[in-house]
Design a protein around this motif. Structure first.
Motif, short mmCIF file in Angstrom:
data_model
loop_
_atom_site.label_atom_id
_atom_site.label_comp_id
_atom_site.label_asym_id
_atom_site.label_seq_id
_atom_site.Cartn_x
_atom_site.Cartn_y
_atom_site.Cartn_z
N GLY A 24 0.73 -1.82 0.12
CA GLY A 24 -0.17 0.01 -0.15
C GLY A 24 1.18 0.78 0.07
N ARG A 25 1.95 1.17 1.07
CA ARG A 25 2.61 2.48 0.46
C ARG A 25 3.51 2.27 -0.70
NH1 ARG A 25 5.40 1.19 6.98
NH2 ARG A 25 3.25 2.76 7.86
N ARG A 26 3.80 1.20 -1.58
CA ARG A 26 4.60 1.13 -2.35
C ARG A 26 3.88 1.93 -3.87
NH1 ARG A 26 7.84 -3.53 -2.39
NH2 ARG A 26 8.37 -3.96 -0.39
N THR A 27 4.10 2.80 -4.30
CA THR A 27 3.42 3.53 -5.79
C THR A 27 4.66 3.72 -6.44
OG1 THR A 27 4.37 5.59 -5.09
CG2 THR A 27 2.32 4.66 -4.46
N VAL A 28 6.06 3.12 -6.79
CA VAL A 28 7.42 3.44 -7.61
C VAL A 28 7.02 2.35 -8.19
CG1 VAL A 28 9.69 3.51 -7.69
CG2 VAL A 28 8.41 5.21 -6.18
N GLU A 29 7.09 0.88 -7.87
CA GLU A 29 7.11 -1.10 -8.33
C GLU A 29 6.12 -0.96 -9.43
OE1 GLU A 29 8.54 -3.57 -6.11
OE2 GLU A 29 10.00 -2.61 -4.85
N GLY A 30 5.04 -0.47 -8.94
CA GLY A 30 3.96 -0.58 -10.44
C GLY A 30 2.79 -1.42 -9.67
N ASN A 31 2.93 -2.80 -8.55
CA ASN A 31 2.68 -3.56 -8.79
C ASN A 31 1.45 -3.30 -8.05
OD1 ASN A 31 4.48 -5.77 -9.65
ND2 ASN A 31 5.33 -6.11 -7.52
N THR A 32 0.14 -3.81 -7.86
CA THR A 32 -0.89 -3.55 -7.69
C THR A 32 -1.35 -4.82 -6.59
OG1 THR A 32 -2.37 -5.28 -8.86
CG2 THR A 32 -1.96 -3.47 -9.87
N ALA A 33 -2.36 -4.79 -5.44
CA ALA A 33 -2.34 -5.21 -4.11
C ALA A 33 -2.59 -6.36 -4.63
CB ALA A 33 -3.37 -4.35 -3.40
N GLU A 34 -3.36 -6.77 -5.53
CA GLU A 34 -4.01 -8.13 -5.85
C GLU A 34 -2.26 -8.38 -6.20
OE1 GLU A 34 -7.22 -7.01 -8.95
OE2 GLU A 34 -8.42 -6.66 -7.79
N GLU A 35 -1.85 -8.76 -7.09
CA GLU A 35 -0.34 -9.28 -7.93
C GLU A 35 0.33 -9.29 -6.66
OE1 GLU A 35 1.33 -6.28 -10.64
OE2 GLU A 35 -0.30 -7.23 -11.94
#
Length: 163
Positions: A24-35
């Motif tokens: 939830g804190r990471r937005t840089v990597e681009g992974n969604t919460a579902e992944e």
């Protein structure tokens, strides 16, 4: 086994929660919460499979060991039974001996006294006690503790060795 599963499940859920917070804190990597959740669940599933394999191997090893112990116990019990039979035969043979031989047999196998199984250090205690030595004197003579001698004498009295 249930405890191991519960502990594994608890650890897995905690890891999942931490992972979700981190994702939830990471937005840089681009992974969604579902992944991220799918990845964590996949790792959790793999760890559960490894745990199950380990438990299965331990159970097999335990079963093999128990089978061996049961076979060994059966063998020992069979030997005990055989020796008891031989003892009975010998007692019967001794009972049928003439009087002068029976007197010798009584010296070799005192039937009035219980069987005596003592550690090497304590083998002389009964004879010395019967000679009238005190536990303290016996302990000094044999080089062992007073308490040990008192314990051996008490045990022998309980077994009916001394009156």
């Amino acid at each position: 086994m249930t405890t191991v599963w519960l502990a594994g499940l608890t650890v897995g859920l905690l890891l999942l929660a931490l992972w979700m917070i981190q994702v939830g804190r990471r937005t840089v990597e681009g992974n969604t919460a579902e992944e991220a959740l799918a990845t964590v669940m996949q790792e959790f599933d793999q760890e559960n499979k490894e745990l199950l394999r380990s438990i299965t191997q331990l159970k097999r090893a335990h079963d093999i060991e128990m089978t061996g112990m049961k076979a060994e116990l059966a063998s020992v019990l069979e030997k005990i039974h055989m020796l008891q039979g031989q003892q009975e035969e010998l007692i019967q043979k001794l009972a049928n001996q003439p009087a002068h031989v029976t007197g010798q047999a009584d010296r070799l196998m005192p039937s009035a006294q219980p069987m005596l199984y003592l550690k090497e250090d304590y083998r002389e205690v009964p004879a010395l006690y019967e000679e009238g030595m005190s536990p303290h004197e016996i302990a000094r003579k044999l080089g062992i503790g007073d308490g040990e001698v008192a314990m051996v004498i008490q045990m022998l009295k309980k077994q009916g060795f001394f009156s």
